[in-house]
Scaffold this active site. Structure first.
Site, PDB file in Angstrom:
ATOM      1  N   TYR A   1       0.823  -1.215   0.000  1.00  0.00           N
ATOM      2  CA  TYR A   1       0.000   0.000   0.000  1.00  0.00           C
ATOM      3  C   TYR A   1       0.856   1.264   0.000  1.00  0.00           C
ATOM      4  O   TYR A   1       0.356   2.353  -0.232  1.00  0.00           O
ATOM      5  CB  TYR A   1      -0.951   0.029   1.207  1.00  0.00           C
ATOM      6  CG  TYR A   1      -2.025  -1.033   1.168  1.00  0.00           C
ATOM      7  CD1 TYR A   1      -2.325  -1.705  -0.010  1.00  0.00           C
ATOM      8  CD2 TYR A   1      -2.748  -1.367   2.303  1.00  0.00           C
ATOM      9  CE1 TYR A   1      -3.296  -2.683  -0.054  1.00  0.00           C
ATOM     10  CE2 TYR A   1      -3.727  -2.346   2.273  1.00  0.00           C
ATOM     11  CZ  TYR A   1      -3.998  -3.003   1.095  1.00  0.00           C
ATOM     12  OH  TYR A   1      -4.961  -3.972   1.047  1.00  0.00           O
TER      13      TYR A   1
ATOM     14  N   LYS B   1       3.570 -15.308   1.572  1.00  0.00           N
ATOM     15  CA  LYS B   1       3.573 -16.181   0.396  1.00  0.00           C
ATOM     16  C   LYS B   1       5.031 -16.407   0.004  1.00  0.00           C
ATOM     17  O   LYS B   1       5.488 -15.991  -1.067  1.00  0.00           O
ATOM     18  CB  LYS B   1       2.790 -15.511  -0.747  1.00  0.00           C
ATOM     19  CG  LYS B   1       1.289 -15.439  -0.504  1.00  0.00           C
ATOM     20  CD  LYS B   1       0.561 -16.729  -0.805  1.00  0.00           C
ATOM     21  CE  LYS B   1       0.548 -17.002  -2.280  1.00  0.00           C
ATOM     22  NZ  LYS B   1      -0.033 -18.364  -2.554  1.00  0.00           N
TER      23      LYS B   1
ATOM     24  N   ASP C   1      -2.805 -17.844   1.672  1.00  0.00           N
ATOM     25  CA  ASP C   1      -4.021 -18.416   1.071  1.00  0.00           C
ATOM     26  C   ASP C   1      -4.515 -19.610   1.878  1.00  0.00           C
ATOM     27  O   ASP C   1      -5.725 -19.786   2.080  1.00  0.00           O
ATOM     28  CB  ASP C   1      -3.793 -18.782  -0.407  1.00  0.00           C
ATOM     29  CG  ASP C   1      -2.534 -19.614  -0.635  1.00  0.00           C
ATOM     30  OD1 ASP C   1      -1.651 -19.632   0.255  1.00  0.00           O
ATOM     31  OD2 ASP C   1      -2.420 -20.243  -1.709  1.00  0.00           O
TER      32      ASP C   1
ATOM     33  N   ASP D   1      -5.144  -7.090   5.798  1.00  0.00           N
ATOM     34  CA  ASP D   1      -6.378  -6.390   5.462  1.00  0.00           C
ATOM     35  C   ASP D   1      -7.482  -7.416   5.187  1.00  0.00           C
ATOM     36  O   ASP D   1      -8.605  -7.339   5.706  1.00  0.00           O
ATOM     37  CB  ASP D   1      -6.099  -5.538   4.206  1.00  0.00           C
ATOM     38  CG  ASP D   1      -7.177  -4.514   3.934  1.00  0.00           C
ATOM     39  OD1 ASP D   1      -8.167  -4.482   4.682  1.00  0.00           O
ATOM     40  OD2 ASP D   1      -7.028  -3.744   2.967  1.00  0.00           O
TER      41      ASP D   1
ATOM     42  N   ASP E   1     -10.559  -9.011   7.983  1.00  0.00           N
ATOM     43  CA  ASP E   1     -11.986  -8.877   7.664  1.00  0.00           C
ATOM     44  C   ASP E   1     -12.662 -10.246   7.655  1.00  0.00           C
ATOM     45  O   ASP E   1     -13.790 -10.397   8.122  1.00  0.00           O
ATOM     46  CB  ASP E   1     -12.180  -8.220   6.288  1.00  0.00           C
ATOM     47  CG  ASP E   1     -12.272  -6.709   6.393  1.00  0.00           C
ATOM     48  OD1 ASP E   1     -12.008  -6.178   7.502  1.00  0.00           O
ATOM     49  OD2 ASP E   1     -12.594  -6.051   5.390  1.00  0.00           O
TER      50      ASP E   1
END
Ligand code: NAD
Length: 363
Positions: A141, A192, A225, A249, A253
């Site tokens: 970001y 990852k 993942d 992020d 959620d």
């Protein structure tokens, strides 16, 4: 010297929900030996209206010298026409940046009385208590280069850069390991590493930090993942999950929704050890129900409880507040957003009163 707590109610339902958290705070000061100086200030649209800026230098200075900040929420349609740099949300972003709040803590806690509110089966989420620690000021970001470039042949190229340094990885890792020691002593680190160099570095640095400083904590590495999948399959396997800004992020959620209700979710943003922490509900200013005594104040009351635990070093009082919330829910007292069969619907103020009453009963 007495610690200071700065209260920033903000916009929309902010003042209503914060007022209920203050009832709890006042009770703890009068009855449970909590010594704290409380100061009030403005953030967001309220601050823009009063001072022409959503987070002024004066407010920043006040926040910097405090132990903790309790915020309601910012934003609303009233300020839709305001320049982006002066929008209510820009005030919050400035606060996070200037206070160097690089660690975002999002607990996902399923209260027994609300187990049916989850989209997963009760037997999968009953008793769930996990904490996601997300890196908040680095990664894709913020990484450079970034932008959209015109390649000239009718084609455009969008670029963002995932970048982390060892010091950024180790400081967020230390927060997670330290918090795990106060919980069930287990950390799952997610990246990852199989396809990203930044993930490989993340894994190596977390491993090195663990070996040198936190070998008493149980550490597991997991691809992000797979973590997303495991959160749905068997969320109770986790205690603390630490991850970068982007994966955090998404995973936070996802974990939040395991609990079923936005009005129940607190959060904390922390910087270096001993510096100001910011505590706020995960939800926004809910303009659709503002001023109607309908908002659920429990996420804000639970944010206060996080402030007691993580900035004010009063874990026993934090436990007490959480037990009071649990008792209120068990008694069937509910705001509209968490209403269920055979329960009693109350407004924002009566919910705050019910928590105070439950504290009295516990004392
Ligand atoms: P929101 O979280 O404010 O509301 C989403 C839905 O959830 C609404 O229907 C609302 O009524 C309901 N809701 C939220 N909190 C509730 C509570 N405590 N009790 C009962 N119901 C509740 O999200 P939104 O509508 O997308 O955003 C509204 C404004 O809030 C926007 O200006 C947005 O930028 C801002 N916002 C601020 C923050 C923050 O201050 N950290 C976070 C998210 C959104």
């Amino acid at each position: 010297m007495t610690d200071t707590l700065v209260i920033l109610p903000g916009d929309g339902i902010g003042p209503e929900i914060v007022a209920e958290a203050e009832k709890v705070l006042d009770w703890l000061k009068s009855n449970a030996g909590l010594e704290i100086e409380v100061e009030h200030d403005l953030i967001g649209g309220q601050a823009y209206d009063a001072y022409g800026h959503p987070f002024t230098d004066e407010t920043l200075a006040r926040c910097k010298s405090a132990k903790a900040i309790l915020m309601g929420s910012v934003g609303g349609p009233k300020w839709d026409g305001v320049d982006y740099a002066l929008r209510p949300e820009a005030g919050l972003l400035r606060a996070r940046k200037e206070l160097n709040l690089f660690a975002n803590l999002r607990p996902a806690l399923v209260f027994d009385a609300l187990v049916d509110a989850s989209s997963l089966k009760p037997e999968i989420v009953k008793g769930l208590d996990i904490l996601i620690v997300r890196e908040l000021t680095g990664g894709v970001y913020f990484g450079e280069p970034r932008g959209i470039e015109d390649l000239g042949n009718g084609e455009r190229r969008g670029v963002n850069t995932q970048v982390y340094t060892t010091s950024e990885i180790k400081r967020i890792g230390a927060v997670a390991f330290d918090l795990a020691r106060k919980r069930s002593n287990r950390v799952t680190s997610c990246e990852k590493a199989n396809v990203m160099e930044s993930g490989k570095l993340w894994r190596e640095d977390i491993t090195a930090l663990h070996t040198t400083e936190f070998s008493d904590v149980q550490l597991e590495h997991m691809y992000a993942d797979n973590c997303a999948m495991q959160l749905c399959r068997n969320p109770r396997q986790f205690d603390v999950i630490v991850t970068d800004n982007l994966f955090g992020d998404i995973l936070s959620d996802e974990a939040a929704m395991l609990t079923g209700s936005l009005g129940m979710l607190p959060s904390a943003s922390l910087g270096e050890v001993g510096k100001t922490g910011l505590y706020e509900p995960v939800h926004g200013s809910a303009p659709d129900i503002a001023g109607q005594n309908k908002a659920n104040p429990l996420a804000t009351i639970l944010s206060l409880s996080m402030a007691l635990r993580y900035s004010l070093e009063r874990a026993t009082l934090a436990d007490m507040v959480e037990a009071a919330v649990q008792d209120v829910l068990n008694s069937g007292t509910r705001t509209a957003d968490i209403m269920a069969d055979n329960c009693r619907e109350v407004g924002t103020d009566a919910m705050g009163d019910a928590v105070v009453k439950a504290l009295e009963n516990l004392a």
